[in-house]
Design an enzyme around this catalytic site. Structure first.
Site, PDB file in Angstrom:
ATOM      1  CD  GLU A   1     -24.103 -39.042   6.652  1.00  0.00           C
ATOM      2  OE1 GLU A   1     -23.308 -38.802   5.729  1.00  0.00           O
ATOM      3  OE2 GLU A   1     -25.257 -39.450   6.471  1.00  0.00           O
TER       4      GLU A   1
ATOM      5  CD  GLU B   1     -25.455 -35.732   2.781  1.00  0.00           C
ATOM      6  OE1 GLU B   1     -25.351 -35.965   1.565  1.00  0.00           O
ATOM      7  OE2 GLU B   1     -24.501 -35.801   3.560  1.00  0.00           O
TER       8      GLU B   1
HETATM    9  C1  GCO Z   1     -23.997 -38.820   2.028  1.00  0.00           C
HETATM   10  C2  GCO Z   1     -24.750 -39.846   2.698  1.00  0.00           C
HETATM   11  C3  GCO Z   1     -23.964 -41.058   3.072  1.00  0.00           C
HETATM   12  C4  GCO Z   1     -22.647 -41.259   2.375  1.00  0.00           C
HETATM   13  C5  GCO Z   1     -21.533 -40.495   3.035  1.00  0.00           C
HETATM   14  C6  GCO Z   1     -20.216 -40.630   2.327  1.00  0.00           C
HETATM   15  O1  GCO Z   1     -23.639 -37.856   2.655  1.00  0.00           O
HETATM   16  O2  GCO Z   1     -23.732 -38.936   0.830  1.00  0.00           O
HETATM   17  O3  GCO Z   1     -25.432 -39.355   3.776  1.00  0.00           O
HETATM   18  O4  GCO Z   1     -24.874 -42.028   2.721  1.00  0.00           O
HETATM   19  O5  GCO Z   1     -22.311 -42.576   2.347  1.00  0.00           O
HETATM   20  O6  GCO Z   1     -21.845 -39.165   3.114  1.00  0.00           O
HETATM   21  O7  GCO Z   1     -20.297 -40.152   1.038  1.00  0.00           O
END
Ligand code: GCO
Length: 452
Positions: A357, A163
């Site tokens: 994710e 990200e």
């Molecule tokens: C993000 C990160 C993760 C977070 C998850 C929940 O997307 O912010 O990759 O580290 O913990 O997304 O917010």
């Protein structure tokens, strides 16, 4: 058509969020260690010094993953654990940790998918200007090389950066994440360019130096526009919005500003107009370096936004309905995003999709029967996966799905309040309990999603 036979079912985590052992075995400081020391920066003054103590408990954690039937595990490497000053001296104890983790995973039949950078940037490099420094992409290439040397005999799949737009925006525009600074648009454009170059150089290092053939991607999060009705006109509107640069969110939130350079080797024209007079100097080969061929389109996905036509502005984001389903984090539950996102991204960039994710935070606790019942997470995941499966049935090439997260962990500036895991962690004694969703996920994996 459902999920392919070799569909990758996994779960994800990141180093600072789970490892702890912040000052052990020669680990250097990361910007997150320092950010957490700042008063008021993190809820309840919490930090990742111990987190899930995964650094010491990784063998037990891999055992839990095995019990859940995971086929793959996405973790990230802490850059300052491996290179305490960010460049130069390699800390062999740091390397050993990841090497042992990889061995343990392989022995359990779980494929390792490391992410090179998930936000815990070496503090020493921040002090040298961090991502604003035009040497920063060389630093990242050097770090990549150290890991490739150590792990590529056993690791075949790599993600470069997690990200990027989030750490650039929250860390350098709003200042609500580490390193907690607020920069100008000109600075941000330069940072973005350096981050993209870092990715490209890293891909090249992996291709050139890996001991086994590699599959490589980056793990961005995308703004997914969802048509409010499935008519040709509304679908086209959503597609157009998703792939254009809007002044209000430029540059850090624009999908194409981040993605077109990677896949097409150029910044989008509409973005270049908005960036007039603010662009950093670019080398003649920069775009070639940035657009190194990738093997898949990885993306994190949590929430899309529904768009509708509007007579005055052309379009609008549909306002949330009263009583709309929300996660504990108050994020809207919009399962259709896992259909439209992969569909639009596949159409435009033409690479197999892997969700790196997806998940939700829930108000989980240990019930009086000693178990952790989280029906909301089961329902959320089921709905999202059904939409993902719809994309497959319409011919979108889907490679895999990683649930966020394998276990409850340190949720950045929200501390330990938001529980995202399929495994419950008791932060007082580090006990783990597989939640109902973890058992459910095991059955989904075993049935390759046919039982959804
Ligand atoms: C993000 C990160 C993760 C977070 C998850 C929940 O997307 O912010 O990759 O580290 O913990 O997304 O917010």
């Amino acid at each position: 058509m459902g999920f392919k036979k070799d569909f990758i079912w996994g779960a994800a985590s990141s180093s600072y969020q789970i490892e702890g052992a912040w000052n052990e075995d020669g680990r250097g400081l990361s910007v997150w260690d320092v950010f957490c020391e700042k008063e008021g920066a993190v809820l309840n003054g919490e930090h990742g010094k111990v987190a899930c103590d995964h650094y010491h408990r990784f063998k037990d954690d891999v055992l839990v993953m095995k019990q859940m039937g995971l086929k793959a595990y996405r973790f990230s490497v802490s850059w300052p654990r491996v290179l305490p000053e960010g460049t130069g001296r390699i800390e062999s104890r740091g390397i050993d940790f990841y090497s042992s983790l990889v061995d343990e995973l392989l022995e359990a039949g779980i494929t390792p998918f490391p992410t090179l950078f998930h936000w815990d940037y070496p503090y020493e490099l921040f002090c040298r200007g961090g991502w604003l420094n035009d040497d920063s992409s060389e630093w990242f290439a050097e770090y990549t090389s150290a890991l490739v040397e150590a792990l590529s005999d056993r690791v075949e799949n790599w993600f470069t950066i997690n990200e990027p737009r989030i750490f650039v925006n929250l860390g350098h525009v709003t200042g609500t994440h580490a390193p907690g600074i607020k920069l100008s648009r000109r600075d941000i454009l330069r940072i973005i360019h350096n981050v993209l170059l870092s990715h490209g150089k890293s891909v090249k290092v992996i291709r050139d130096q890996a001991k086994t053939p590699s599959k490589i991607g980056i793990a961005p999060v995308c703004h997914v526009a969802i048509p409010h009705q499935e008519t040709a006109e509304n679908i086209e509107l959503a597609r157009k919005i998703m792939f254009s640069c809007q002044e209000s969110e430029f540059p850090d939130w624009s999908n194409t500003w981040w993605l077109d350079p990677l896949f097409f080797g150029s910044y989008p024209e509409d973005g270049l107009e908005l960036a007039q007079g603010l662009m950093p100097k670019m080398g003649p080969d920069d775009m070639k370096i940035i657009s190194q061929p990738l093997d898949f389109f990885a993306t994190n996905h949590y929430q899309g936004y529904v768009v509708e036509p509007d007579k005055v502005n052309g379009w609008n984001v549909k306002q949330p309905q009263t009583g709309q389903p929300l996660t504990a984090f108050s994020w809207p539950v919009v399962p259709e995003g896992l259909y439209w996102g992969p569909k639009f991204l596949y159409e435009r960039y033409g690479k197999p999709i892997v969700i790196t994710e997806n998940g939700m935070s829930n108000l989980d606790w240990v019930h009086s029967d000693g178990k952790v019942h989280d029906p909301q997470r089961i329902d959320y995941t089921r709905r999202y996966l059904l939409n993902y499966k719809r994309a497959a049935s319409e011919g979108v090439d889907l490679m895999g799905y990683f649930h966020w997260s394998i276990m409850d962990n340190f949720e950045w500036n929200q501390g330990y309040k938001e529980r995202f895991g399929m495994v419950y962690v008791d932060f007082q004694n580090q006990n783990r309990i597989i939640k109902d969703s973890g058992h459910w996920y095991r059955d989904v994996i075993a049935a390759n999603g046919e039982n959804l």
